[in-house]
Design a protein around this motif. Structure first.
Motif, PDB file in Angstrom:
ATOM      1  N   TYR A 272      47.753  37.731  54.004  1.00 56.80           N
ATOM      2  CA  TYR A 272      47.081  37.089  52.868  1.00 56.80           C
ATOM      3  C   TYR A 272      45.939  36.194  53.342  1.00 56.80           C
ATOM      4  O   TYR A 272      44.872  36.142  52.727  1.00 56.80           O
ATOM      5  CB  TYR A 272      48.078  36.256  52.058  1.00 56.80           C
ATOM      6  CG  TYR A 272      48.787  37.038  50.978  1.00 56.80           C
ATOM      7  CD1 TYR A 272      48.226  37.172  49.707  1.00 56.80           C
ATOM      8  CD2 TYR A 272      50.005  37.655  51.220  1.00 56.80           C
ATOM      9  CE1 TYR A 272      48.873  37.897  48.715  1.00 56.80           C
ATOM     10  CE2 TYR A 272      50.661  38.387  50.236  1.00 56.80           C
ATOM     11  CZ  TYR A 272      50.093  38.500  48.986  1.00 56.80           C
ATOM     12  OH  TYR A 272      50.720  39.218  47.998  1.00 56.80           O
ATOM     13  N   ALA A 273      46.163  35.462  54.410  1.00 61.90           N
ATOM     14  CA  ALA A 273      45.151  34.511  54.889  1.00 61.90           C
ATOM     15  C   ALA A 273      43.886  35.245  55.335  1.00 61.90           C
ATOM     16  O   ALA A 273      42.763  34.865  54.975  1.00 61.90           O
ATOM     17  CB  ALA A 273      45.724  33.665  56.030  1.00 61.90           C
ATOM     18  N   ILE A 274      44.060  36.306  56.117  1.00 64.82           N
ATOM     19  CA  ILE A 274      42.878  37.046  56.606  1.00 64.82           C
ATOM     20  C   ILE A 274      42.150  37.702  55.433  1.00 64.82           C
ATOM     21  O   ILE A 274      40.915  37.625  55.323  1.00 64.82           O
ATOM     22  CB  ILE A 274      43.276  38.087  57.686  1.00 64.82           C
ATOM     23  CG1 ILE A 274      43.696  37.350  58.966  1.00 64.82           C
ATOM     24  CG2 ILE A 274      42.129  39.066  57.968  1.00 64.82           C
ATOM     25  CD1 ILE A 274      44.095  38.240  60.128  1.00 64.82           C
ATOM     26  N   ASP A 275      42.908  38.317  54.534  1.00 65.65           N
ATOM     27  CA  ASP A 275      42.272  38.948  53.362  1.00 65.65           C
ATOM     28  C   ASP A 275      41.485  37.922  52.556  1.00 65.65           C
ATOM     29  O   ASP A 275      40.373  38.194  52.089  1.00 65.65           O
ATOM     30  CB  ASP A 275      43.332  39.609  52.461  1.00 65.65           C
ATOM     31  CG  ASP A 275      43.856  40.918  53.055  1.00 65.65           C
ATOM     32  OD1 ASP A 275      43.208  41.443  53.991  1.00 65.65           O
ATOM     33  OD2 ASP A 275      44.917  41.391  52.601  1.00 65.65           O
ATOM     34  N   ALA A 276      42.067  36.735  52.397  1.00 68.02           N
ATOM     35  CA  ALA A 276      41.403  35.695  51.595  1.00 68.02           C
ATOM     36  C   ALA A 276      40.106  35.249  52.261  1.00 68.02           C
ATOM     37  O   ALA A 276      39.065  35.115  51.604  1.00 68.02           O
ATOM     38  CB  ALA A 276      42.337  34.495  51.424  1.00 68.02           C
ATOM     39  N   LEU A 277      40.159  35.045  53.569  1.00 70.11           N
ATOM     40  CA  LEU A 277      38.939  34.604  54.269  1.00 70.11           C
ATOM     41  C   LEU A 277      37.855  35.680  54.190  1.00 70.11           C
ATOM     42  O   LEU A 277      36.681  35.377  53.950  1.00 70.11           O
ATOM     43  CB  LEU A 277      39.273  34.252  55.722  1.00 70.11           C
ATOM     44  CG  LEU A 277      40.042  32.934  55.887  1.00 70.11           C
ATOM     45  CD1 LEU A 277      40.695  32.839  57.261  1.00 70.11           C
ATOM     46  CD2 LEU A 277      39.120  31.730  55.657  1.00 70.11           C
ATOM     47  N   LEU A 278      38.261  36.930  54.354  1.00 65.54           N
ATOM     48  CA  LEU A 278      37.287  38.023  54.266  1.00 65.54           C
ATOM     49  C   LEU A 278      36.699  38.148  52.861  1.00 65.54           C
ATOM     50  O   LEU A 278      35.557  38.537  52.681  1.00 65.54           O
ATOM     51  CB  LEU A 278      37.940  39.360  54.670  1.00 65.54           C
ATOM     52  CG  LEU A 278      38.115  39.568  56.175  1.00 65.54           C
ATOM     53  CD1 LEU A 278      38.901  40.842  56.446  1.00 65.54           C
ATOM     54  CD2 LEU A 278      36.758  39.622  56.883  1.00 65.54           C
TER      55      LEU A 278
END
Ligand code: F6P
Length: 327
Positions: A272-278
């Motif tokens: 979730y964190a990586i998807d959100a940052l992207l």
């Protein structure tokens, strides 16, 4: 140029950080990013301990407690001058995104860092204390509860063989979560936490009656916040004539092979964190409520103190208040 992303661990380490690091490397590569590790939390960020991360770095770490990249509590990061040094270290490497495994203090620091230097971040709540406002679950608490459960079960073996009262002190800082959940799930006779103040003398009559009916040992779980384990042990000696022992579980609670649940949650949080940052989210914390992930602002998380879940408190009161003690 590939987008660059870094991860760091801040504050008390938890079992689950290593699975999170593994997922971080694997998912970052899968998304076409260049992953970096920052060693020893914000201290390493200031001291430029920022190293490219590879698959081999995370091979075999999923089973290990603690964190391969180290953690720290940083005083220096509170100082804007050190935050500027930290930002320059990231900018030199063209790292624009950061994942922080830590607590609300770390997220607050990151919020300032973002406002001053525009480095995007996503916080993942990680503490065995499970005391971060806005999320039902923090990474690492499940393994800690299992470590505590095993210790209490083991202590029960000797307690039941030796007619003793055992006072078992759990961590949790100012929060009674670890103590309460452990007391309920291990069948303890007594649980003492700051959220449910009681007068120990109110248990005397009930415990005497239980002893008269054959009870020959007691397990009491005390939250470290109360700082009264020795006092409680003396109470059992003096008031009930039970030889007593105090066991402070201490840092064993922070270690150990990460549970299945913490491993899986580490994977989900990082994804979730990586998807959100992207997707362009610049400064948020990923929380978990009623079986759903959601993003919160730092204010939602850090402005308010954590309150123990009311349902859990009701269970605890029914189980442990003197008025509910089974004679
Ligand atoms: O926040 C995690 C925690 O383990 C608390 O439960 C405990 O009070 C504290 O950290 C211990 O800190 P240290 O490892 O610095 O002694």
């Amino acid at each position: 140029m590939k987008p660059k992303i870094a991860i760091l661990c801040s504050g008390g380490d938890v079992s689950g950080m290593n699975p999170a690091l593994k997922r971080f490397v694997e998912y970052a590569y899968a998304k076409g990013m260049e992953p970096y590790f920052i060693h020893r939390g914000f201290e390493g960020l200031i001291d430029n301990k920022i190293i490219p991360a590879s698959y081999t770095d995370v091979a075999g770490i999923i089973t290990r407690g603690g964190t391969k990249i180290g953690s720290a509590r940083s005083i220096r990061f509170k100082d804007p001058a050190y935050r500027t040094i930290a930002a320059n270290n990231l900018k030199r490497l063209r790292i624009t995104m950061l994942i922080v495994l830590g607590g609300d203090g770390s997220f607050r620091g990151m919020e300032r860092f973002y406002a001053e230097h525009g480095i995007s971040f996503c916080g993942i709540p990680s503490t065995i204390d499970n005391d971060i406002n806005g999320t039902d679950y923090c990474l690492g608490v499940d393994t800690a509860l299992n470590v505590i459960k095993n210790s209490i079960d083991d202590i029960r073996d000797t307690a039941s063989s030796f007619r003793r009262a055992f006072i078992i002190e759990t961590m949790g800082r100012n929060c009674g979560y670890l103590a309460l959940v452990s007391a309920i799930t291990s069948g303890a006779e007594l649980c003492l936490i700051p959220e449910v103040p009681v007068n120990i003398d109110d248990y005397k009559g009930c415990f005497q009656s239980q002893i008269a009916k054959g009870r020959d040992y007691f397990i009491t779980i005390v939250s470290e916040a109360l700082q009264n384990s020795e006092e409680i042990a003396q109470w059992f000696e003096k008031e009930l004539g039970f030889e007593s022992r105090v066991n402070v579980l201490g840092h064993t609670q922070r270690g150990g092979n990460p549970s299945v649940y913490d491993r899986l949650m580490a994977y989900k949080f990082v994804t979730y964190a990586i998807d959100a940052l992207l997707a362009g989210k610049t400064h948020s914390v990923i929380c978990y409520n009623k079986s759903h992930f959601n993003f919160k602002t730092i204010d939602e998380v850090a402005l308010h103190p954590y309150h123990l879940d009311e349902e859990l408190l009701i269970l605890g009161r029914e189980q442990f208040l003197p008025s509910h003690c089974q004679m």
